[in-house]
Design a protein around this motif. Sequence first.
Motif, PDB file in Angstrom:
ATOM      1  N   UNK A   1      13.838  18.470  27.217  1.00 38.04           N
ATOM      2  CA  UNK A   1      13.941  19.138  25.955  1.00 38.04           C
ATOM      3  C   UNK A   1      15.415  19.511  25.524  1.00 38.04           C
ATOM      4  N   UNK A   2      16.325  19.328  26.421  1.00 33.35           N
ATOM      5  CA  UNK A   2      17.733  19.662  26.322  1.00 33.35           C
ATOM      6  C   UNK A   2      18.778  18.447  26.601  1.00 33.35           C
ATOM      7  N   UNK A   3      18.455  17.866  27.650  1.00 32.77           N
ATOM      8  CA  UNK A   3      19.311  16.856  28.207  1.00 32.77           C
ATOM      9  C   UNK A   3      19.623  16.636  29.595  1.00 32.77           C
ATOM     10  N   UNK A   4      20.574  16.409  30.099  1.00 32.67           N
ATOM     11  CA  UNK A   4      20.896  15.701  31.504  1.00 32.67           C
ATOM     12  C   UNK A   4      22.196  16.764  32.042  1.00 32.67           C
ATOM     13  N   UNK A   5      21.957  17.041  33.386  1.00 32.74           N
ATOM     14  CA  UNK A   5      22.964  17.905  34.134  1.00 32.74           C
ATOM     15  C   UNK A   5      23.032  17.355  35.566  1.00 32.74           C
ATOM     16  N   UNK A   6      24.361  17.182  35.926  1.00 30.60           N
ATOM     17  CA  UNK A   6      24.821  16.730  37.093  1.00 30.60           C
ATOM     18  C   UNK A   6      24.770  18.020  38.105  1.00 30.60           C
ATOM     19  N   UNK A   7      23.700  17.762  39.276  1.00 29.54           N
ATOM     20  CA  UNK A   7      23.663  18.973  40.116  1.00 29.54           C
ATOM     21  C   UNK A   7      24.012  18.432  41.468  1.00 29.54           C
ATOM     22  N   UNK A   8      25.247  18.567  41.712  1.00 31.44           N
ATOM     23  CA  UNK A   8      25.820  18.142  43.130  1.00 31.44           C
ATOM     24  C   UNK A   8      25.314  18.953  44.501  1.00 31.44           C
TER      25      UNK A   8
END
Length: 234
Positions: A220-227
């Motif tokens: 419902x929000x978007x995308x995130x880079x989770x290293x």
Amino acid sequence: MNAAPTRILVVDDDPTVSEVIAEYLGRAGHTVDRAADGPSALVRADAVRPDLVVLDLMLPGMDGFAVCARLRARGPVPVIMLTARGDEDDRIAGLELGADDYVTKPFSPRELVLRVESVLRRRPPERRAGVLRAAGLTLDPAARRVVKGDGELALTQREFDLLAHFMSHPGEVFGREELMRDVWGWDFGDLSTVTVHIRRLRAKVEADPAVPRLITTVWGVGYRFDPESGGTEG
């Protein structure tokens, strides 16, 4: 500004359309080469490497999908697909082959020029920073190279820019509208473009693209880079 004019290859079997596109791009300061079919387009692209290709989908003998696939196999070159088809499946297929944008006929020549300028626009200052390293990935903005483990990844221009944006902002969530503005430089456009490029990028950087753990979806929000963390399924 670039020291030399940008060279653009226009591939369309309709001489009137090709002439109009070439005229408007020429007025914008670009050098334009033209081809009327797939084989001659590939020959021309080998002879004089274009900075961008405007590629009609409906070509005699070899369609735009096949031409785009062969161009992408030969090296990174931005491609804007041009077609009378408006079906979403066609747009998705073109984007999955590595096209950077998709313009449907009839179109405004001025809008096409703006799309061309947007695709050619140099990456913003944040992408000229030093080498980025995270989650086994090494991204060199100056060399436009990404290495994963011992091998270099074959990324399109937009995939590279998208990954650079994520790696420059670890842990931050971006909606598709934000990514279109920040990475593509567009304030409008088909948001499926972002979705397709996320999927393509995941296929190249994730251990299991079906269960992404680096580029995760925040529903419902978007995308995130989770290293650092596993994240949620996307």
